[in-house]
Design an enzyme around this catalytic site. Structure first.
Site, PDB file in Angstrom:
ATOM      1  N   ARG A  30      -0.586  -9.239  10.985  1.00  0.00           N
ATOM      2  CA  ARG A  30       0.627  -8.785  11.108  1.00  0.00           C
ATOM      3  C   ARG A  30       1.840  -9.734  11.223  1.00  0.00           C
ATOM      4  O   ARG A  30       3.041  -9.445  11.125  1.00  0.00           O
ATOM      5  CB  ARG A  30       0.625  -8.002  12.657  1.00  0.00           C
ATOM      6  N   LYS A  58       0.814  -1.188  -0.100  1.00  0.00           N
ATOM      7  CA  LYS A  58       0.064  -0.042   0.050  1.00  0.00           C
ATOM      8  C   LYS A  58       0.845   1.306  -0.038  1.00  0.00           C
ATOM      9  O   LYS A  58       0.606   2.194  -0.974  1.00  0.00           O
ATOM     10  CB  LYS A  58      -0.899  -0.080   1.213  1.00  0.00           C
ATOM     11  N   THR A  59       1.873   1.337   0.955  1.00  0.00           N
ATOM     12  CA  THR A  59       2.555   2.756   0.983  1.00  0.00           C
ATOM     13  C   THR A  59       3.533   2.652  -0.107  1.00  0.00           C
ATOM     14  O   THR A  59       3.744   3.741  -0.621  1.00  0.00           O
ATOM     15  CB  THR A  59       3.476   2.633   2.378  1.00  0.00           C
ATOM     16  N   ASP A  83      -3.725   8.237   2.287  1.00  0.00           N
ATOM     17  CA  ASP A  83      -3.293   7.028   2.720  1.00  0.00           C
ATOM     18  C   ASP A  83      -4.332   6.714   4.008  1.00  0.00           C
ATOM     19  O   ASP A  83      -4.951   7.691   4.417  1.00  0.00           O
ATOM     20  CB  ASP A  83      -1.747   7.256   3.569  1.00  0.00           C
TER      21      ASP A  83
END
Length: 719
Positions: free
Chosen positions: A603, A35-36, A220
């Site tokens: 995670r 995503k980032t 974001d």
DNA sequence: TACTATTTAATTTTT
DNA sequence: TTAAATAGTA
């Protein structure tokens, strides 16, 4: 032009998003799907390939940390600094605008930002001054009400009481609070956003200017935007701005803070031309972990729908451990951590996640005993510490005498003989004359007060005035240094014997060095002192311990969002704890808990443990609990149960051994087991003690209450 | 006014 | 259990 550095490392979907033409774009990016990276590469693409000027880009992130990281990564990719690119949080950007256009925003030039703690104090004081019963009108609830309204873009004038007297009271408290802030030049977090929105809405030429300037908007964590943030973006985009938003509806976990996933749908309506790209390839976790996460989240109804996949290996199964109680759970986690470390792994690669902060305690005790270094995220941060806020309050008064929030905080800190009565008199005067506490103090000192109180008050007023005078020419760090000494705070905390006073003094010294290393960059808009104060409110600073130390990481699942670890433990997987009791009844709340669980699972990169305790001590009471429903929602094929009591690998304390062996001698008898008694009826086993023929159990019967029974006589039927 | 005893309530958190 | 807020006492 060589575009390879920007594109070569991207997969097809990522590349499609990054290179999309100047049209609204919605990127649905699953956990660990890059995503980032897409945002960073999009910015670089626009600047380097399309030729958009950096100052035409606006990038919004959810935290300051994310903003800093994004800037760093863009600069690294482009190989040059991008100073004119605006990157920040919604609050940071709004603040920047309000400083530039304080006149148009109808704010005093030196307005101060108050954090939620200040806000709560302000509300408490307001209630006191209006003589409103704070057990009926709970300050926290009023705070929540006010913020919720502001998050929806509503001022008190917009609200209708619908004939509801309680609501009417809430609205009038909102109005009174707003006036208090207005008078003191105070702006809370939600107010920043609301004002910034109104600034543009009410000043068309200003809005036009910013619309011209920001042709591309990057956002974001879009699933976590609230109504006012969305409205602000919508306003800025107009018909010409190109929004590029990235989010994951399955990771929306801040509904309780006003965030609405629905904005993803709204976006598609508002920008019908919007292209949608889904990033579904996961680069983080094993297929097993992803399979579990996918299966779990499939139980939610309100989703856009997507399925993460990986071309990586299955990896290890998820290990599920049923602990006897929370200590046993901690022991288990620590034993596994030991193994992990002994195998030569890095401690910082392991994370222990839990639903609520209170759970960290037992884990911490265990880690200390085991001598394993750890770090707990969350908790009080630097600028939120009491002594730091005291010092900042003095600085705020130096900047603005009418700041009642600061005034009340330090008027008698350190104690200088201005007690509750005297302050009460000031408040009365404040209310009667709608002036600030500062003015009220001056006024009543000359007539109303007895000489002793009057002297104390005058001494305080003089102190602030002289501090202002003496610091006027100094640079920031010397101002701070002078303030903490002249105010008497240093001496005050020095007298505080023991470690606590010591650390407080150290923290105050640390504040001076924070001021020293602070570099103002809005210099034209505001004084360095005001900028430092704003910075302190907007960026509360790091918590404890250095991130780069090799420590096991302890945090809530909320704070784990955006992070990843090779080894992850999800602790306290019990109904009532996770999903939390207060969310179970409401379907929306339950779905949010499930998303939180999804966040927790995703995670993990390689190894995932889930643990629950059959019995947990909560609020000083032992409670029996059932495994979280979320465990049952993960297909069995992904989970392997670990049955520790069969082979105990380490010495267990004697008390517990007798208990567990007592249970083992009687198959089927376990805590939480439902049983039927011929006379007492149905009940649940609460406790167990003794061995062999002497084994006794405590049963809580539905009608007969709690009783101790000897197993060999009681003839209990298992149910 | 300041310290001590008692009561009360108890997610998640960034800005 | 425990932390914080409040009430009561020196």
């Amino acid at each position: 032009m060589d575009v390879s550095p920007i594109l070569e490392s991207l997969n097809d979907a990522q590349r499609q998003a990054v290179t999309s033409p100047a049209e609204p774009m919605l990127v649905i990016a699953g956990a660990g799907s890059g995503k980032t990276r897409v945002l960073v590469h999009r910015a670089a693409w626009l600047i380097d390939v399309v030729g958009i000027a950096p100052q035409s880009l606006l990038a919004v992130t959810f935290t300051n940390k994310a903003a800093a990281e994004m800037r760093g990564r863009i600069e690294a990719l482009l190989g040059m600094p991008v100073n004119h690119l605006w990157i920040g949080t919604f609050h940071g950007l709004a603040h920047r605008l309000l400083r530039r256009h304080w006149r148009e925003a109808r704010l005093p030039q030196n307005f101060q930002i108050i954090d939620s703690d200040d806000q709560l104090r302000l509300i408490k004081r307001l209630l006191k001054s209006l003589e409103i019963d704070d057990s009926r009108w709970v300050p926290r609830e009023i705070q929540y009400f006010i913020n919720a309204q502001k998050d929806e873009g509503l001022r008190h004038q917009h609200l209708d009481d619908d004939g509801d007297l309680d609501r009417r009271q809430m609205i009038s408290l909102y109005a009174a609070y707003a006036e208090l802030c207005e008078r003191g030049g105070l702006v809370d977090f939600a107010e920043l956003l609301l004002r910034a929105h109104e600034l543009w809405r009410d000043n068309p030429e200003l809005l036009a200017h910013y619309r011209r300037r920001f042709s591309h908007l990057l956002v974001d964590e879009f699933q976590d935007t609230n109504a006012i943030q969305y409205a602000w973006l919508r306003l800025l985009a107009g018909d010409t701005g190109v929004p590029f938003v990235v989010g994951d509806d399955d990771q929306s976990i801040y509904r309780w803070r006003g965030a609405r996933v629905e904005h993803i749908l709204r976006f598609q309506k508002d920008f019908p031309a919007a292209k949608i790209v889904k990033l579904e390839q996961n680069y983080r976790s094993t297929a097993t972990i992803l399979g579990a996460a996918n299966a779990l989240i499939a139980n939610n109804n309100s989703r856009m729908g997507k399925n993460l996949w990986t071309d990586g290996a299955d990896g290890e199964t998820i290990k599920l451990y049923a602990a006897y109680n929370e200590r046993d759970e901690a022991d288990f986690v620590i034993a596994r951590l030991r193994d992990w470390i002994d195998q030569g792994n890095v401690r910082a690669d392991a994370a222990v996640l839990y639903r609520s902060n209170a759970q960290s305690r037992v884990l911490e005790e265990g880690l200390i005993n085991a001598g394993i270094p750890y770090r707990v995220y969350g908790g009080l941060r630097f600028f939120e510490r009491a002594e730091i806020k005291d010092a900042l309050a003095y600085l705020r008064l130096i900047s603005n005498r009418d700041d009642d929030s600061a005034f009340e905080r330090v008027v008698n800190r350190p104690t200088r003989g201005i007690g509750a009565r005297t302050v009460e008199a000031m408040r009365a005067h404040t209310r009667a004359n709608s002036c600030s506490m500062w003015r009220a103090a001056g006024a009543i000192a000359s007539d109303e007060l007895n000489s002793r109180a009057a002297n104390a008050v005058l001494a305080f007023l003089n102190l602030i005035e002289s501090m202002a005078r003496e610091t006027s020419g100094l640079d920031l760090q010397d101002k701070v240094d002078h303030a903490i000494h002249a105010s008497g705070l240093i001496d005050f905390f020095r007298k505080d014997r023991g470690e606590r006073g010591e650390t407080r003094v150290e923290n105050l010294m640390e504040l001076v060095s924070a001021a020293k290393s602070f570099t103002p960059d809005l210099a034209e808009e505001m004084s360095p002192l005001d900028e430092f104060l704003s910075h302190a409110a907007l960026e509360a600073g790091e918590g404890q311990a250095d991130a780069w130390d090799d420590c096991v990481q302890l945090m809530t699942m909320h704070s784990a969002k955006g992070l990843e670890f090779p080894l992850v433990f999800l602790c306290g997987m019990e109904d009532g704890l996770f999903p939390h009791q207060r969310s179970i009844a409401d379907p929306g709340g339950l779905e949010e808990e499930r998303r939180l669980c999804y966040v927790g699972i995703t995670r993990a990169k390689q190894i995932l443990y889930m643990t629950y305790a059959e019995q947990r001590r909560l609020h000083g009471m032992d409670k029996l609990s059932h495994p979280s429903r979320f465990i049952a929602e993960v297909p069995d094929e992904f989970i392997e149960e670990i049955r520790p009591r069969v082979q105990v690998s380490r010495p267990v304390r004697s008390a517990r051994r007798s208990k567990s062996s007592a249970l083992q001698e009687h198959p089927g008898i376990r805590l939480g087991q439902r049983v039927r008694h011929r006379k007492f009826g149905d009940g649940v086993i609460l406790n167990c003690e003794g061995q062999g023929a002497h084994t006794r159990v405590e049963v809580n019967f539905e009608t007969a209450g709690t009783k101790w029974l000897v197993l060999s006589y009681a003839n209990l039927d298992l149910m």
